[in-house]
Design a protein around this motif. Structure first.
Motif, PDB file in Angstrom:
ATOM      1  N   ASP A  72      43.900 -13.641  33.595  1.00 45.00           N
ATOM      2  CA  ASP A  72      45.276 -13.831  33.131  1.00 45.00           C
ATOM      3  C   ASP A  72      46.059 -12.522  33.215  1.00 45.00           C
ATOM      4  N   PHE A  73      45.415 -11.396  32.858  1.00 47.82           N
ATOM      5  CA  PHE A  73      46.077 -10.093  32.984  1.00 47.82           C
ATOM      6  C   PHE A  73      46.439  -9.822  34.450  1.00 47.82           C
ATOM      7  N   LEU A  74      45.517 -10.129  35.341  1.00 47.10           N
ATOM      8  CA  LEU A  74      45.738  -9.937  36.772  1.00 47.10           C
ATOM      9  C   LEU A  74      46.961 -10.732  37.229  1.00 47.10           C
ATOM     10  N   ILE A  75      47.058 -11.976  36.791  1.00 45.65           N
ATOM     11  CA  ILE A  75      48.173 -12.841  37.196  1.00 45.65           C
ATOM     12  C   ILE A  75      49.483 -12.372  36.556  1.00 45.65           C
ATOM     13  N   ARG A  76      49.442 -11.991  35.260  1.00 46.21           N
ATOM     14  CA  ARG A  76      50.656 -11.506  34.591  1.00 46.21           C
ATOM     15  C   ARG A  76      51.167 -10.212  35.214  1.00 46.21           C
ATOM     16  N   SER A  77      50.263  -9.446  35.819  1.00 50.88           N
ATOM     17  CA  SER A  77      50.659  -8.205  36.497  1.00 50.88           C
ATOM     18  C   SER A  77      51.251  -8.478  37.874  1.00 50.88           C
ATOM     19  N   LYS A  78      51.365  -9.765  38.228  1.00 45.44           N
ATOM     20  CA  LYS A  78      51.915 -10.208  39.518  1.00 45.44           C
ATOM     21  C   LYS A  78      51.035  -9.787  40.699  1.00 45.44           C
ATOM     22  N   TRP A  79      49.718  -9.738  40.446  1.00 48.20           N
ATOM     23  CA  TRP A  79      48.772  -9.454  41.509  1.00 48.20           C
ATOM     24  C   TRP A  79      48.218 -10.775  42.023  1.00 48.20           C
ATOM     25  N   VAL A  80      47.856 -10.824  43.273  1.00 46.61           N
ATOM     26  CA  VAL A  80      47.338 -12.045  43.896  1.00 46.61           C
ATOM     27  C   VAL A  80      45.816 -12.055  43.763  1.00 46.61           C
ATOM     28  N   PRO A  81      45.253 -13.074  43.083  1.00 48.54           N
ATOM     29  CA  PRO A  81      43.794 -13.137  42.952  1.00 48.54           C
ATOM     30  C   PRO A  81      43.132 -13.519  44.270  1.00 48.54           C
ATOM     31  N   CYS A  82      41.962 -12.946  44.477  1.00 47.86           N
ATOM     32  CA  CYS A  82      41.159 -13.244  45.659  1.00 47.86           C
ATOM     33  C   CYS A  82      39.701 -13.144  45.250  1.00 47.86           C
ATOM     34  N   LEU A  83      38.871 -14.015  45.790  1.00 48.10           N
ATOM     35  CA  LEU A  83      37.440 -13.989  45.494  1.00 48.10           C
ATOM     36  C   LEU A  83      36.669 -13.512  46.714  1.00 48.10           C
ATOM     37  N   GLU A  84      35.647 -12.711  46.456  1.00 48.53           N
ATOM     38  CA  GLU A  84      34.733 -12.255  47.504  1.00 48.53           C
ATOM     39  C   GLU A  84      33.318 -12.414  47.001  1.00 48.53           C
ATOM     40  N   PHE A  85      32.366 -12.544  47.935  1.00 53.83           N
ATOM     41  CA  PHE A  85      30.966 -12.673  47.546  1.00 53.83           C
ATOM     42  C   PHE A  85      30.084 -11.879  48.495  1.00 53.83           C
ATOM     43  N   SER A  86      28.911 -11.505  47.984  1.00 52.09           N
ATOM     44  CA  SER A  86      27.952 -10.725  48.771  1.00 52.09           C
ATOM     45  C   SER A  86      26.561 -10.921  48.195  1.00 52.09           C
ATOM     46  N   THR A 118      49.140 -19.354  39.258  1.00 50.95           N
ATOM     47  CA  THR A 118      49.780 -19.055  37.976  1.00 50.95           C
ATOM     48  C   THR A 118      48.875 -19.331  36.782  1.00 50.95           C
ATOM     49  N   ASP A 119      47.667 -19.815  37.027  1.00 50.50           N
ATOM     50  CA  ASP A 119      46.787 -20.209  35.942  1.00 50.50           C
ATOM     51  C   ASP A 119      45.391 -19.619  36.156  1.00 50.50           C
ATOM     52  N   ALA A 120      44.880 -18.952  35.140  1.00 51.59           N
ATOM     53  CA  ALA A 120      43.560 -18.313  35.236  1.00 51.59           C
ATOM     54  C   ALA A 120      42.448 -19.332  35.459  1.00 51.59           C
ATOM     55  N   THR A 121      42.627 -20.550  34.967  1.00 49.54           N
ATOM     56  CA  THR A 121      41.579 -21.556  35.144  1.00 49.54           C
ATOM     57  C   THR A 121      41.423 -21.964  36.608  1.00 49.54           C
ATOM     58  N   GLN A 122      42.499 -21.840  37.403  1.00 46.53           N
ATOM     59  CA  GLN A 122      42.388 -22.127  38.840  1.00 46.53           C
ATOM     60  C   GLN A 122      41.398 -21.154  39.490  1.00 46.53           C
ATOM     61  N   VAL A 123      41.500 -19.888  39.121  1.00 50.30           N
ATOM     62  CA  VAL A 123      40.601 -18.872  39.675  1.00 50.30           C
ATOM     63  C   VAL A 123      39.186 -19.111  39.169  1.00 50.30           C
ATOM     64  N   ALA A 124      39.040 -19.432  37.888  1.00 46.97           N
ATOM     65  CA  ALA A 124      37.716 -19.694  37.314  1.00 46.97           C
ATOM     66  C   ALA A 124      37.031 -20.876  38.007  1.00 46.97           C
ATOM     67  N   LYS A 125      37.815 -21.899  38.369  1.00 49.98           N
ATOM     68  CA  LYS A 125      37.247 -23.046  39.093  1.00 49.98           C
ATOM     69  C   LYS A 125      36.735 -22.617  40.464  1.00 49.98           C
ATOM     70  N   GLU A 126      37.460 -21.723  41.122  1.00 51.29           N
ATOM     71  CA  GLU A 126      37.003 -21.221  42.425  1.00 51.29           C
ATOM     72  C   GLU A 126      35.730 -20.387  42.276  1.00 51.29           C
ATOM     73  N   VAL A 127      35.632 -19.619  41.184  1.00 48.98           N
ATOM     74  CA  VAL A 127      34.399 -18.862  40.925  1.00 48.98           C
ATOM     75  C   VAL A 127      33.224 -19.828  40.815  1.00 48.98           C
TER      76      VAL A 127
END
Length: 169
Positions: A72-86, A118-127
């Motif tokens: 949520d902090f990341l989104i409120r800071s107007k940063w674009v979330p992205c997921l990576e894996f390794s 705009t929603d942290a749960t969207q990112v959590a679902k992708e995780v």
């Protein structure tokens, strides 16, 4: 003609510190440890045997609520979330010995960056989707500033089973 308020004095070199006052303070009760300034040293992360990950890696694993707050902090800071894996999850040297070269710096991107999220749960679902698809991979969340074109934050969202919480793999 330039006014004196806007003119800059020429550089005359560095000044000697010999004329500055010297204070001698007693170190009674503080021991003999000092970093040379006003702040005393504190213990740092051990350099041997513990792999270092991203921001927040010195903390215990984030709970779901804590993870959502970080996103949520990341989104409120107007940063674009992205997921990576390794599968490895940390930098190492295997194929090169030149200065600045490390293997494992670049991870595989999971889908495209989440522009417009705009929603942290969207990112959590992708995780959760990444964890289902690649259960033995580390997952990190990155925040990009699309105006300045820089990565602003990166932290581990998931460590695979078998990875000790301290970061020893």
């Amino acid at each position: 003609m330039a006014s004196s308020a806007t003119s800059v004095a020429p550089f005359l070199g560095l000044k000697s510190t010999a004329g500055l006052p010297v204070s001698r303070r007693s170190n009674a009760g503080l021991g003999s440890v000092s970093n040379g300034g006003r702040i005393r040293c504190m213990q740092v992360w051990p350099i041997e045997g513990i792999k270092k990950f991203e921001t927040l890696s010195y903390l215990p694993p984030l709970s779901t609520e804590e993870l959502l707050k970080q996103i949520d902090f990341l989104i409120r800071s107007k940063w674009v979330p992205c997921l990576e894996f390794s599968k490895v999850g940390f930098v190492f040297r295997e194929f090169g010995s030149t200065p600045g070269y490390y293997d494992g710096r670049y991870w595989t991107m999971w889908k495209l960056p989440m522009f417009g999220c705009t929603d942290a749960t969207q990112v959590a679902k992708e995780v959760e989707e990444v964890k289902k698809e690649y259960p033995d991979a580390y997952v990190r969340i990155i925040g990009f500033d699309n105006i300045r074109q820089v990565q602003c934050v990166s932290f581990i969202a998931y460590k695979p089973p078998g990875c000790e919480e301290s970061g020893k793999a």
